[in-house]
Structure formats: structure tokens, C-alpha cells
Design a protein around this motif. Sequence first.
Motif, mmCIF file in Angstrom:
data_model
loop_
_atom_site.group_PDB
_atom_site.id
_atom_site.type_symbol
_atom_site.label_atom_id
_atom_site.label_comp_id
_atom_site.label_asym_id
_atom_site.label_seq_id
_atom_site.Cartn_x
_atom_site.Cartn_y
_atom_site.Cartn_z
ATOM 1 N N LYS A 121 0.697 -1.245 0.179
ATOM 2 C CA LYS A 121 0.050 -0.017 0.011
ATOM 3 C C LYS A 121 0.945 1.321 -0.072
ATOM 4 N N LEU A 122 1.657 1.116 -0.976
ATOM 5 C CA LEU A 122 2.585 2.335 -1.126
ATOM 6 C C LEU A 122 1.927 3.830 -1.321
ATOM 7 N N ASN A 123 2.397 4.839 -0.593
ATOM 8 C CA ASN A 123 2.119 6.076 -1.184
ATOM 9 C C ASN A 123 3.149 6.759 -2.137
ATOM 10 N N TYR A 124 4.547 6.479 -2.117
ATOM 11 C CA TYR A 124 5.452 7.103 -2.778
ATOM 12 C C TYR A 124 6.164 5.967 -3.574
ATOM 13 N N LEU A 125 6.591 6.255 -4.723
ATOM 14 C CA LEU A 125 7.278 5.156 -5.671
ATOM 15 C C LEU A 125 8.101 5.898 -6.745
ATOM 16 N N ARG A 126 9.385 5.688 -6.634
ATOM 17 C CA ARG A 126 10.261 6.513 -7.834
ATOM 18 C C ARG A 126 10.946 5.401 -8.284
ATOM 19 N N ILE A 127 10.688 5.405 -9.783
ATOM 20 C CA ILE A 127 11.511 4.532 -10.689
ATOM 21 C C ILE A 127 12.162 5.417 -11.679
ATOM 22 N N SER A 128 12.900 6.274 -11.304
ATOM 23 C CA SER A 128 13.662 7.277 -12.362
ATOM 24 C C SER A 128 14.697 6.895 -12.861
ATOM 25 N N GLU A 129 15.390 7.447 -14.029
ATOM 26 C CA GLU A 129 16.563 6.829 -14.684
ATOM 27 C C GLU A 129 16.867 5.640 -14.835
ATOM 28 N N ALA A 130 15.747 4.974 -15.335
ATOM 29 C CA ALA A 130 15.817 3.684 -15.588
ATOM 30 C C ALA A 130 15.657 3.363 -17.098
ATOM 31 N N LEU A 170 -0.893 4.515 -4.762
ATOM 32 C CA LEU A 170 -0.075 5.516 -4.678
ATOM 33 C C LEU A 170 -0.638 6.937 -4.796
ATOM 34 N N ASN A 171 0.084 8.051 -4.110
ATOM 35 C CA ASN A 171 -0.370 9.408 -4.179
ATOM 36 C C ASN A 171 0.954 10.085 -5.197
ATOM 37 N N GLU A 172 2.060 9.452 -5.008
ATOM 38 C CA GLU A 172 3.153 9.992 -5.769
ATOM 39 C C GLU A 172 3.929 8.964 -6.569
ATOM 40 N N LEU A 173 4.028 9.274 -7.779
ATOM 41 C CA LEU A 173 4.535 8.312 -8.836
ATOM 42 C C LEU A 173 5.628 9.219 -9.567
ATOM 43 N N HIS A 174 6.852 8.862 -9.645
ATOM 44 C CA HIS A 174 7.896 9.491 -10.262
ATOM 45 C C HIS A 174 8.492 8.379 -11.308
ATOM 46 N N LEU A 175 8.619 8.635 -12.558
ATOM 47 C CA LEU A 175 9.215 7.991 -13.758
ATOM 48 C C LEU A 175 9.924 8.905 -14.676
ATOM 49 N N ASP A 176 10.513 9.865 -14.167
ATOM 50 C CA ASP A 176 11.306 10.873 -15.038
ATOM 51 C C ASP A 176 12.624 10.158 -15.323
ATOM 52 N N ASN A 177 13.148 10.599 -16.461
ATOM 53 C CA ASN A 177 14.536 10.238 -16.898
ATOM 54 C C ASN A 177 14.315 8.884 -17.499
ATOM 55 N N ASN A 178 13.188 8.498 -18.208
ATOM 56 C CA ASN A 178 13.296 6.904 -18.684
ATOM 57 C C ASN A 178 13.092 7.138 -20.394
#
Length: 367
Positions: free
Chosen positions: A208-217, A230-238
Motif C-alpha cells: 500500500k505504497l504512497n510514494y514510488l520512484r523508478i527514475s533514470e531507468a 500511490l499518491n506520488e509516482l515519479h518515472l522521470d528520465n526514462n
Amino acid sequence: MKGLLPLCLCVILCNALPFEQKGFWDFSMDDGLNMMQDEGSGIFPTPAVVPPDHDMPSMDLCPFGCHCHLRVVQCSDLGLTSVPKNIPKDTTLLDLQNNKITEIKKDDFKGLTKLYALVLVNNKISKINEKAFEPLQNLHKLYISKNNLEEIPRNLPNSLVELRIHENKIKKVPKDVFNGLKNMNCIEMGGNPLENGGIEPGAFDGLKLNYLRISEAKLSGIPKDLPNSLNELHLDNNKIQAIETEDLIRYSNLYRLGLGHNNIRVIENGSLTFMPSLRELHLDNNKLSKVPPGLPDLKFLQVVYLHSNNITQVGVNDFCPIGFGVKRINYHGISLFNNPVPYWEVQPATFRCVTDRLAIQFGNYRK
């Protein structure tokens, strides 16, 4: 000794009030992590981080070269090649960052049942015994970024709340690796060579995540099997090239979405409508040729980053709804600079639902 980083980052992020832009140039800060110092700078415990304990600490012994105080053991920047012995049993925070540790062995943390936070950032760890974390019954924070791990450690403590494992060599997220972690609400795993195919179906089941970042992948699209909490999802730099209609259908709780620095050319009609609570949208540094459709329907959207795209025109209804009673919150920031749009041709009514003119950034377009 370097400055120390706060441990309560994830708690701050996940329990924060809805985003409110303090200044438009906030977009230059690191997404969601601007309250955190560099991982190599150390970690300093505060009364809010160390769980309350009415028993007096018994820090009679302290590993050679380390600093021990108030149940905190700091052994950073000592050139250690292994976890030191004789760590006091009542330790709640153990800082081992910036060393040369290559392996975490079975009994390295034996007896540390009160450990609340473990910092292993910036070592050379490539191997972790599958039973190494078993004694850590009260571990909430595990920071193991900037190492040589090729897989996510097995048998993580069920008490774990925050995991930071970015900048390793992880290519796969197995289906059962997070089993039993019902307390986990924050995972940072960017900077790993992870592709969409490396995330096995059901890998995040039960979380039950609130925050996940998988950036620069190496993601080529938005993963479709992430936690719907999720409340925040960061997928930048993909390497994401498009947002399709059903890509975001399960993420209705998002209030912050980071998709900057990708190769997005197309955002299909209706794909953004599945996020009714969205406050902040990052689409900067992509290849969009027009303002994404559906922005006027997002009632709570406050900040949109569209700078450094290929947008050539802005329509009068691209941001604001027609009529009254649709959009409830005005924009605090819209960035459109570094786009080939003739800003002098944009009608003033285009930004009728923006707080003030200083919230709009055009700037000059130069190739």
C-alpha cells in the motif's frame, strides 16, 4: 564529519498536505526529494526519528573508530570492509555509509532487535545473506543506495516502512520479493537498469505504497501493475514515448506525477481523466507538440510543467474549462518556456484560471 540527512523523508512526503507552490521556480528542485541532502552527507537522528524508550541506553561499548551517543552508532567514512562487531544491542540508528563494505553476512546484525534505521549508502555491497535482516524486528528505514546489488534483498523485515535502493544494478523485481511488507509506504529504486519486462506481474501485490520512484531507468512505458494506493509516482528520465488511454487507469489516488525527461510525443485523449485528485504534473523535457488534452477537467490541478517540448500553439481552452463551477482550484504555476510557441499570439483569456500572471512562464524560444 559531514552533515547528516533526515530519516523521516518518506513520512514527510506521504503525510504532506496537498501541494502548494511557494515559488514558481520550485520546479528546479529535485522532485519530492528537495528536503533531502545528498546521501553521502551522513544522517543525524532527531527525537522524532528515534522511537521513544523510557529505558536508559547502555552504550558502554562502541566499535573502534565509531561514534556512539543516545543509541546512535555512527561508523561512516572509516574505510570499513565489513560490518563492525560489538555493536551495542540497544542501537536504534546504525550509520555505515561511505565505506568499502562488500558483503552483508548472516550474523552482522545479530541481537539488534531495537534497530530502527540502517544506513548502508555508498559502499560496495554486492551480496546480502538471505537471513541477514532476520534479527531486525523493528527496522523501519533501510537505505542501501549506491552499491553493487544486482537484486533486491530477500526476506526484508515485515516492519519496514521505507526502502531506498536506487543506483544499484537491479534489473528485475520478482513477484514475491515484497511479500509480507504490509507497512511499506515508500520505495526509491531509480537509477537501476530496470525495463518494463523486468517488473514481474504481481511484483507489488499486497503493498500500500504512497510514494514510488523508478527514475533514470530503462522503462519504455508506464508500468500497469503498480500499487493503486500511490499518491506520488515519479518515472522521470526514462524512455517512455507515449501515454495511452489505460496507462493510468488504476492510479486514481495520484496527486503528483513525474514524467519529465522522457520521449513522450503523444498523450491520448482521456488518459489523464483517471487522476481526479492530481495536483502537480511534470511533462517537461519531452517531445510534445501540443498541450495535453484533458487539463481543464482536472479540478485540483495546480502546477503543470510543459517547458522544453515542441509545443507550437496554445489554445484559449487548453488549461481552463469553459463556463463556471468546473475547476475548483486555480493554477499556481504553468511553465511553457523553451517551446516554439509565439507567446504574443496567446490570448489573455487562456490563463483566466491562473492565480496571477507571475505564475505563467513563457520566456524566449531559442534553437
